[in-house]
Enzyme design. Structure first.
Site, mmCIF file in Angstrom:
data_model
loop_
_atom_site.group_PDB
_atom_site.id
_atom_site.type_symbol
_atom_site.label_atom_id
_atom_site.label_comp_id
_atom_site.label_asym_id
_atom_site.label_seq_id
_atom_site.Cartn_x
_atom_site.Cartn_y
_atom_site.Cartn_z
ATOM 1 N N ARG A 153 0.843 -1.196 0.000
ATOM 2 C CA ARG A 153 0.000 0.000 0.000
ATOM 3 C C ARG A 153 0.880 1.250 0.000
ATOM 4 O O ARG A 153 2.026 1.226 0.421
ATOM 5 C CB ARG A 153 -0.901 0.027 1.247
ATOM 6 N N TYR A 207 -1.266 -3.471 -6.712
ATOM 7 C CA TYR A 207 -1.000 -4.287 -5.513
ATOM 8 C C TYR A 207 -2.060 -4.155 -4.420
ATOM 9 O O TYR A 207 -2.422 -3.049 -4.006
ATOM 10 C CB TYR A 207 0.355 -3.916 -4.907
ATOM 11 N N GLY A 259 -4.211 -3.666 -1.292
ATOM 12 C CA GLY A 259 -5.166 -2.647 -0.896
ATOM 13 C C GLY A 259 -5.241 -1.451 -1.832
ATOM 14 O O GLY A 259 -6.222 -0.703 -1.811
ATOM 15 N N LYS A 273 -9.598 -2.304 1.750
ATOM 16 C CA LYS A 273 -9.330 -1.140 2.591
ATOM 17 C C LYS A 273 -10.134 0.079 2.135
ATOM 18 O O LYS A 273 -10.607 0.869 2.947
ATOM 19 C CB LYS A 273 -7.833 -0.820 2.601
ATOM 20 N N HIS A 325 -10.640 -2.349 11.542
ATOM 21 C CA HIS A 325 -9.534 -3.182 11.043
ATOM 22 C C HIS A 325 -9.302 -4.296 12.068
ATOM 23 O O HIS A 325 -8.328 -4.261 12.826
ATOM 24 C CB HIS A 325 -8.289 -2.292 10.886
ATOM 25 N N CYS A 353 0.779 -7.163 11.950
ATOM 26 C CA CYS A 353 1.033 -7.268 13.388
ATOM 27 C C CYS A 353 0.255 -8.399 14.042
ATOM 28 O O CYS A 353 0.043 -8.401 15.255
ATOM 29 C CB CYS A 353 0.747 -5.939 14.071
ATOM 30 N N ASP A 400 -9.301 -9.699 8.945
ATOM 31 C CA ASP A 400 -8.818 -8.336 8.667
ATOM 32 C C ASP A 400 -9.836 -7.230 8.941
ATOM 33 O O ASP A 400 -9.457 -6.155 9.364
ATOM 34 C CB ASP A 400 -8.355 -8.248 7.211
ATOM 35 N N ARG A 438 2.402 -11.932 -0.379
ATOM 36 C CA ARG A 438 1.071 -12.259 0.141
ATOM 37 C C ARG A 438 0.472 -13.468 -0.547
ATOM 38 O O ARG A 438 0.856 -13.817 -1.669
ATOM 39 C CB ARG A 438 0.132 -11.063 -0.097
ATOM 40 N N ASN A 475 -0.631 -17.614 22.367
ATOM 41 C CA ASN A 475 -1.459 -16.432 22.620
ATOM 42 C C ASN A 475 -2.824 -16.842 23.199
ATOM 43 O O ASN A 475 -3.514 -16.029 23.814
ATOM 44 C CB ASN A 475 -1.629 -15.607 21.338
#
Ligand code: GTP
Ligand code: SPV
Ligand code: MN
Length: 595
Positions: free
Chosen positions: A70, A211, A213, A220, A240, A264, A287, A379, A507
């Protein structure tokens, strides 16, 4: 070259765009497998797609080295008044921006076909879904849109003659002169790329990039930037966030929505396999979450997408086996490396790297080469339905009731593994002040700490100060039914630069503590920044983490946090009078708690 559609707005728009962009041909997409195969055959013939021997119906693409992520610097929220776009967005006056872009669009599809892609974000026909139509001159975009959204003629049926849709205009910005040979990844240079949004008229204009987004405009651009601005007006939320369902050994379900900035950890958490016995995790989305208050007063979330556009590097059978199992067939890979036996590879996929690959730039690569084999923002595009732990309710238009919100980011210091907000307002303060080290999901420097409120800095379609107020308003409406808010950091490092926390499936241990907190099964320990697990309450049975590391991971250093205050003040000062007073109060309270 004429195509007929019943919908009057669409018919007029197609004509207008065709006159401006002057394509050689127009093609109306129907979303069928046959169409996907036709697009892929074109991409194979032009040399853009590389078939993968090891994965049925899967292809590798290599982008232009300048078009790998992006482009936040070239992304605009174009509202009549600059103040409406706010301090966190780039702004150009709509009339001026349209003039500039019209001159770029003029003749930009010469030598190419213009594809008209009707799509639905959210299950087709469901009351929460939004219809978009993307016009693009990229068959790669058509294929990706087939996976990421619901493309099809049914969308046009629903539109009928007078139905409304969000026009999403996209061109790679690379017209072909007569006889000119195409390149593998056509796009425009960075200075003529524009990713523009006109939220006041729900319109998207993207130029120059192929590419992610920048080009798959349902994601997005529509589902976050335009949708967030609609959601503010209509009283719902476009975030998000991943959505997951966690089931305890007793069979109790918890629904969690988590906002982490790009690259992240959302995809990884969304399909995590808990390492603690008896707990089960199912994925609803990785997402984006659209959330509305239901008839019972709780907040219900749906995932408007139908696929994953996930970060490849770091994905492995150890870290994210459910993603790996989603990638066996029908996948588009972009900027991964190609192995000698016709498979893809990326850094972190296997313990040992292959002895030789062709890297994402198409060059020979061997272990020890100075650059990566796969681009860090390489990706995969894969259908969500292929995920073995996709939740049976993932397409339920009613959504799932959210119990827990998590904010977080990538912080090598200061921020403990987990803390709980003291109240809704404090939780909104945690979201509003979230900071994270930048990643390669955007073109630009990597590893710089920046404030990324609610992981929405690049995606909020209006003034972020008003967005903060919207969060406060939603909390007021939800009252006692509001989800509880937590903050996490999987990325804290020790002084020798190693991650302190094992992450991934472990986690689940942190999520378990959150569930115990909302069920009031455990008490928490006060700290200036929020509530922390009491010693022994975080289930770390069976993992190899030393007591010192655990202590460091959970520590809240007052001096370190005091140093954050001026930075938060600076951040807040950006919003001027649009900053809700309730957040200023939270800042004062934090300062006071730090002493
Ligand atoms: P976007 O698709 O850009 O929005 O990213 P995302 O938030 O879905 O991030 P993703 O889950 O793809 O993770 C990005 C990178 O972080 C990958 O390389 C992961 O391997 C790594 N990662 C994810 N979760 C963890 C974790 O718990 N610990 C560590 N150390 N790394 C993680
Ligand atoms: C992100 O950057 O947050 C992504 C990838 O999810 S992209 O679709 O390129 O925005
Ligand atoms: Mn994302």
């Amino acid at each position: 070259m004429d195509i007929t559609v019943k919908n009057r707005k669409l018919s007029g728009w197609i004509k207008e765009v065709a006159e401006m962009c002057q394509p050689d041909d127009i093609y109306l997409c129907d979303g069928t497998k046959k169409e996907y195969d036709l697009m892929m055959s074109k991409l194979l013939a032009s040399g853009s797609a590389i078939p993968l021997k090891k994965r049925p119906n899967s292809y590798l693409f290599r982008s232009d080295p300048s078009d790998v992520a992006r482009v936040e610097d070239r992304t605009y929220i174009s509202t009549v008044s600059k103040d409406e776009a706010g301090p966190t967005n780039n702004w150009i006056d709509p009339a001026e921006l349209k003039k500039t872009m019209r001159s770029l669009y003029k003749g930009c599809m010469k030598g190419r076909t213009m594809y008209v892609i009707p799509f639905s974000m959210g299950p087709i026909g469901s009351p929460i879904a939004k219809i978009g139509v993307e016009i693009s001159d990229s068959p790669y975009v058509v294929c990706n849109m087939h996976i990421m959204t619901r493309v099809g003629s049914r969308v046009l049926d629903i539109l009928g003659e007078d139905g409304d849709f969000i026009p999403c205009l996209h061109s790679i910005g690379a017209p072909l002169a007569e006889g000119q040979k195409d390149v593998q990844w056509p796009c425009a240079p960075i200075e003529s790329k524009y990713i523009s949004h006109f939220p006041e008229e729900s319109l998207i204009w993207s130029y120059g990039s192929g590419y992610g987004g920048n080009a798959l405009l349902g994601k997005k651009c529509l589902a976050l930037r335009i949708a967030s601005s609609v959601a503010k007006r209509e009283g719902w939320m476009a975030e998000h966030m991943l959505i997951l369902r966690l089931t305890s050994p007793e069979g109790k379900q918890y629904h969690i929505a988590a906002a982490f900035p790009s690259a992240c950890g959302k995809t990884n958490l969304a399909m995590m396999r808990p390492s603690i016995e008896g707990w089960k995790c199912e994925c609803l989305g990785d997402d984006i979450a659209w959330m509305k208050i239901g008839p019972d007063g709780r907040l219900y979330a749906i995932n408007p997408e139908s696929g994953f556009f996930g970060v490849a590097p770091g994905t492995s059978y150890n870290t994210n086996p459910m993603a790996m199992d989603s990638l066996k067939e029908n996948v588009i890979f972009t900027n991964c490396a190609l192995t000698d036996d016709g498979d893809v590879w990326w850094e972190g996929m296997t313990d040992d790297s292959p002895a030789h690959t062709i890297d994402w730039k198409g060059k020979d690569w061997t272990p020890g080469s100075p650059s990566d084999a796969a681009h860090p923002n390489a990706r995969f595009t894969a259908p969500a339905s292929q995920c073995p732990v996709i939740c049976k309710d993932w397409e339920n238009p009613a959504g799932v009731p959210i119990d827990i919100f998590i904010f977080g980011g990538r912080r090598s210091n200061a921020v403990p593994l987990v803390s709980e907000a003291l109240s809704w307002d404090h939780g909104v303060f945690l979201g509003a002040t979230a900071a994270s080290e930048t990643t390669s999901a955007n073109i630009g420097a990597v590893g710089n700490l920046r404030r990324d409120p609610f992981a929405m800095k690049p995606f909020c379609g209006y003034n972020m100060g008003d967005y903060f107020q919207h969060w406060l308003n939603m909390g007021d409406k939800l009252g006692s039914k509001a989800p509880k808010i937590f903050y996490v950091n999987w990325f804290r490092k020790s002084s020798d630069g190693k991650f302190l926390w094992p992450g991934f499936s472990d986690n689940s241990r942190v999520l378990k503590w959150m569930c115990e907190r909302i069920d009031a099964k455990v008490e928490a320990k006060e700290s200036p920044i929020g509530l922390l697990p009491k010693d022994g309450d975080l289930d770390i049975k069976g993992i190899n983490i030393s007591a010192e590391n655990m202590k460091e991971l959970m520590s809240v250093d007052k001096a370190e946090w005091k140093a954050e205050i001026p930075d938060i003040e600076n951040h807040f000062s950006l919003f001027g009078s649009r900053l809700p007073e309730r957040l200023n109060k939270q800042l004062k309270d934090l300062s006071a708690r730090l002493g």
